[in-house]
Design a protein around this motif. Structure first.
Motif, mmCIF file in Angstrom:
data_model
loop_
_atom_site.group_PDB
_atom_site.id
_atom_site.type_symbol
_atom_site.label_atom_id
_atom_site.label_comp_id
_atom_site.label_asym_id
_atom_site.label_seq_id
_atom_site.Cartn_x
_atom_site.Cartn_y
_atom_site.Cartn_z
ATOM 1 N N ARG A 166 0.847 -1.189 0.000
ATOM 2 C CA ARG A 166 0.000 0.000 0.000
ATOM 3 C C ARG A 166 0.882 1.238 0.000
ATOM 4 O O ARG A 166 2.027 1.201 0.463
ATOM 5 C CB ARG A 166 -0.901 0.019 1.238
ATOM 6 N N GLU A 167 0.337 2.356 -0.483
ATOM 7 C CA GLU A 167 1.072 3.622 -0.458
ATOM 8 C C GLU A 167 0.917 4.317 0.890
ATOM 9 O O GLU A 167 1.824 5.001 1.356
ATOM 10 C CB GLU A 167 0.553 4.557 -1.564
ATOM 11 N N ARG A 168 -0.219 4.135 1.528
ATOM 12 C CA ARG A 168 -0.518 4.772 2.797
ATOM 13 C C ARG A 168 -1.033 3.712 3.765
ATOM 14 O O ARG A 168 -1.728 2.781 3.361
ATOM 15 C CB ARG A 168 -1.594 5.860 2.625
ATOM 16 N N PRO A 169 -0.734 3.842 5.049
ATOM 17 C CA PRO A 169 -1.215 2.836 6.013
ATOM 18 C C PRO A 169 -2.723 2.851 6.210
ATOM 19 O O PRO A 169 -3.316 1.847 6.587
ATOM 20 C CB PRO A 169 -0.485 3.229 7.304
ATOM 21 N N ARG A 170 -3.351 3.988 5.981
ATOM 22 C CA ARG A 170 -4.801 4.109 6.187
ATOM 23 C C ARG A 170 -5.379 5.127 5.202
ATOM 24 O O ARG A 170 -4.630 5.865 4.550
ATOM 25 C CB ARG A 170 -5.110 4.530 7.618
ATOM 26 N N MET A 171 -6.695 5.157 5.133
ATOM 27 C CA MET A 171 -7.372 6.079 4.233
ATOM 28 C C MET A 171 -7.106 7.517 4.652
ATOM 29 O O MET A 171 -7.040 7.844 5.842
ATOM 30 C CB MET A 171 -8.878 5.804 4.242
ATOM 31 N N SER A 172 -6.938 8.403 3.674
ATOM 32 C CA SER A 172 -6.671 9.807 3.961
ATOM 33 C C SER A 172 -7.863 10.441 4.667
ATOM 34 O O SER A 172 -9.021 10.102 4.371
ATOM 35 C CB SER A 172 -6.376 10.573 2.666
ATOM 36 N N PRO A 173 -7.616 11.366 5.589
ATOM 37 C CA PRO A 173 -8.730 12.044 6.269
ATOM 38 C C PRO A 173 -9.506 12.913 5.285
ATOM 39 O O PRO A 173 -8.958 13.371 4.282
ATOM 40 C CB PRO A 173 -8.026 12.890 7.334
ATOM 41 N N PRO A 174 -10.786 13.156 5.571
ATOM 42 C CA PRO A 174 -11.624 13.966 4.667
ATOM 43 C C PRO A 174 -11.023 15.329 4.355
ATOM 44 O O PRO A 174 -11.175 15.833 3.239
ATOM 45 C CB PRO A 174 -12.945 14.087 5.422
ATOM 46 N N ARG A 175 -10.351 15.947 5.328
ATOM 47 C CA ARG A 175 -9.777 17.279 5.092
ATOM 48 C C ARG A 175 -8.716 17.215 3.995
ATOM 49 O O ARG A 175 -8.657 18.097 3.131
ATOM 50 C CB ARG A 175 -9.173 17.840 6.375
ATOM 51 N N GLU A 176 -7.868 16.180 4.016
ATOM 52 C CA GLU A 176 -6.824 16.062 2.995
ATOM 53 C C GLU A 176 -7.438 15.809 1.622
ATOM 54 O O GLU A 176 -7.007 16.392 0.617
ATOM 55 C CB GLU A 176 -5.864 14.938 3.356
ATOM 56 N N ILE A 177 -8.461 14.936 1.557
ATOM 57 C CA ILE A 177 -9.123 14.660 0.287
ATOM 58 C C ILE A 177 -9.804 15.917 -0.237
ATOM 59 O O ILE A 177 -9.714 16.250 -1.425
ATOM 60 C CB ILE A 177 -10.159 13.529 0.456
ATOM 61 N N GLY A 178 -10.485 16.649 0.660
ATOM 62 C CA GLY A 178 -11.158 17.876 0.244
ATOM 63 C C GLY A 178 -10.179 18.919 -0.268
ATOM 64 O O GLY A 178 -10.447 19.603 -1.261
ATOM 65 N N GLY A 179 -9.027 19.041 0.409
ATOM 66 C CA GLY A 179 -8.026 20.005 -0.049
ATOM 67 C C GLY A 179 -7.465 19.649 -1.406
ATOM 68 O O GLY A 179 -7.293 20.516 -2.274
ATOM 69 N N ALA A 180 -7.190 18.339 -1.631
ATOM 70 C CA ALA A 180 -6.668 17.906 -2.928
ATOM 71 C C ALA A 180 -7.715 18.112 -4.019
ATOM 72 O O ALA A 180 -7.386 18.504 -5.144
ATOM 73 C CB ALA A 180 -6.251 16.436 -2.863
ATOM 74 N N ALA A 181 -8.997 17.851 -3.688
ATOM 75 C CA ALA A 181 -10.059 18.056 -4.667
ATOM 76 C C ALA A 181 -10.211 19.531 -5.020
ATOM 77 O O ALA A 181 -10.418 19.890 -6.179
ATOM 78 C CB ALA A 181 -11.380 17.506 -4.128
ATOM 79 N N ALA A 182 -10.080 20.404 -4.019
ATOM 80 C CA ALA A 182 -10.191 21.844 -4.274
ATOM 81 C C ALA A 182 -9.066 22.317 -5.187
ATOM 82 O O ALA A 182 -9.281 23.139 -6.083
ATOM 83 C CB ALA A 182 -10.170 22.608 -2.948
ATOM 84 N N ARG A 183 -7.855 21.801 -4.961
ATOM 85 C CA ARG A 183 -6.720 22.201 -5.810
ATOM 86 C C ARG A 183 -6.856 21.663 -7.234
ATOM 87 O O ARG A 183 -6.273 22.224 -8.163
ATOM 88 C CB ARG A 183 -5.408 21.718 -5.183
ATOM 89 N N SER A 184 -7.605 20.575 -7.394
ATOM 90 C CA SER A 184 -7.792 19.976 -8.728
ATOM 91 C C SER A 184 -9.100 20.407 -9.379
ATOM 92 O O SER A 184 -9.443 19.905 -10.454
ATOM 93 C CB SER A 184 -7.785 18.441 -8.607
ATOM 94 N N MET A 185 -9.827 21.310 -8.753
ATOM 95 C CA MET A 185 -11.178 21.634 -9.198
ATOM 96 C C MET A 185 -11.217 22.072 -10.651
ATOM 97 O O MET A 185 -12.081 21.651 -11.419
ATOM 98 C CB MET A 185 -11.749 22.745 -8.317
ATOM 99 N N TRP A 186 -10.279 22.914 -11.071
ATOM 100 C CA TRP A 186 -10.340 23.457 -12.430
ATOM 101 C C TRP A 186 -10.128 22.376 -13.477
ATOM 102 O O TRP A 186 -10.717 22.428 -14.557
ATOM 103 C CB TRP A 186 -9.314 24.568 -12.595
ATOM 104 N N ALA A 187 -9.299 21.377 -13.156
ATOM 105 C CA ALA A 187 -9.115 20.261 -14.093
ATOM 106 C C ALA A 187 -10.358 19.387 -14.147
ATOM 107 O O ALA A 187 -10.783 18.942 -15.216
ATOM 108 C CB ALA A 187 -7.905 19.427 -13.680
ATOM 109 N N LEU A 188 -10.971 19.132 -12.987
ATOM 110 C CA LEU A 188 -12.150 18.279 -12.931
ATOM 111 C C LEU A 188 -13.361 18.939 -13.592
ATOM 112 O O LEU A 188 -14.242 18.255 -14.127
ATOM 113 C CB LEU A 188 -12.472 17.938 -11.470
#
Length: 432
Positions: free
Chosen positions: A198-220
């Protein structure tokens, strides 16, 4: 026309570039026809590129290169890692998810395979992925871009076959999602059998996922805005290409602030190479198209196939087998240019929806990029991981099984490619 086709195959076998082989053999048609006017050959080469709808191709290619240089790749990789890095063989899942989200940016399976091989390949090797599996993963994931709007193959098919490009864009979304899910399932099975980490020991917290999604918003948002603009008539496919260029420059220069003059120049240079190749192929294919029409090849093909069966599903399966075979030896873009005007009338006469047939045809021909002897994506991936083609085929069995399952599902269940276009555009309303 048979003589022309034989000459074309001989020239390709001798090593002549496909584009020149098309041009030489197409010109030969006019030399072999006593009633043909040689000036028509020159005129067709020019007029073939004057179709206004084809303007969408260079514009979308330019927009994709601008978006690629604006830092979107890194942001989408971060989002994919946050979403799937906790799964076994997390880097493989990251590859699949990023390929799906990047499809609307690059529109190039070859470009995606090259990029992911460079970015993710060293990590896959360091984590002990079998070279053949890693090569197959890079290759099969890159094929997702075929279905995610705005795919170049769908634009070519829609333009030449006079099929709604808006409907084709929307039709590819659901099969694209299904392809990503099936590939992730195949990666999971392979990871379990080979104990990939696995790349990470556990699932990323919602805050990290939300931040990554916000930074990718224009591409999505890019493919979503395109589909909505086409649906509500704000622009035609060609105008959508112009909007895409403006969108890419705006996002790269003002929001991400990474589209420097140096990157802008590099994007323009890459676009000149990409567009030059595509437009030259379109230009020299004009003689072939005229010859096929003049000799009534589509009508003869229709009569022959309908003489075998009039069942639309069985006819589709026959065509897919034939397309898989020819796709093993020729580039998918070339085949779309040569076969669309011939096969679309066959599909329509057999009662096959041209949008459904377009998704199946473009996907099938693109699979030729993954198969020997001359699959370009296959050769790129195998060279990157220094593996042989037999090892690539053997260690990627589950991945190819996933692609085969998707193709069969789309053939047998037309609603997978027609439900969403009917929902967005309506079943009878005209789409742009």
């Amino acid at each position: 026309m048979i003589t022309v086709f034989v000459v074309f195959l001989i020239l390709v076998a001798l090593g002549m570039p496909v584009a020149f082989a098309i041009g030489v053999s197409g010109f030969l048609y006019y030399l072999s026809e006593p009633t043909a006017d040689l000036t028509v050959a020159a005129q067709l080469t020019l007029t073939q590129t004057q179709n206004f709808a084809i303007l969408a191709i260079p514009l979308f290619v330019l927009a994709g290169n601008f978006l690629n240089e604006s830092g979107m790749t890194r942001r989408l990789l971060d989002l994919s890692s946050a979403l799937t890095g906790h799964l076994r063989a997390g880097l493989g899942h990251v590859n699949v998810v990023t390929a799906f989200t990047m499809g609307g940016v690059t529109s190039s399976a070859i470009g995606d395979a090259t990029m992911f091989g460079r970015v993710l390949g060293p990590g896959m090797t360091a984590r002990g992925y079998a070279p053949g599996f890693a090569a197959g993963l890079i290759g099969t994931s890159a094929i997702i871009t075929t279905l995610v709007p705005p795919g170049t193959g769908l634009i070519l098919y829609g333009t030449l076959g006079e099929v709604s490009i808006g409907r084709l864009f929307v039709a590819g979304v659901l099969p694209g999602v299904l392809m990503a899910l099936l590939l992730m399932a195949a990666v999971g099975v392979s990871a379990h059998r080979n104990d990939y980490p696995r790349e990470r020991p556990r699932m990323s917290p919602p805050r990290e996922i939300g931040g990554a999604a916000a930074r990718s918003m224009w591409a999505l948002m890019f493919p979503v805005i395109l589909i909505l603009g086409l649906r509500f008539g704000y622009f035609t496919p060609s105008e959508a290409g112009a909007f895409a260029v403006a969108y890419a420059v705006l996002v790269g220069a003002l929001f991400y602030r990474e589209l420097s003059w140096q990157r802008l120049g590099r994007a323009l240079a890459d676009t000149a190479v990409d567009v030059g190749m595509i437009m030259f192929l379109i230009a020299v294919s004009g003689s072939w198209t005229r010859g096929l029409t003049w000799d009534r090849i589509p009508q003869r093909l229709m009569d022959g196939l309908l003489g075998i069966t009039e069942n639309p599903t069985l006819l589709m399966l026959i065509l897919v087998v034939a397309l898989l075979v020819v796709g093993m030896f020729m580039d998918s873009t070339v085949l779309i240019l040569l076969l669309t005007t011939m096969l679309v009338p066959v599909a329509e006469r057999a009662g096959i929806d041209p949008v459904h047939f377009g998704i199946v045809m473009v996907l099938t021909l693109t699979l030729g990029l993954l198969t020997p002897p001359v699959g370009i994506v296959m050769l790129i991936a195998c060279s990157m991981f220094e593996t042989t083609v037999p090892a690539y085929l053997r260690q990627s069995g589950y991945l190819f099984g996933a692609i085969g399952t998707l193709l069969l599902a789309v053939i047998l269940v037309p609603e997978l490619s027609l439900w969403l276009p009917d929902l967005v555009f309506g079943t009878t309303g005209a789409a742009p």
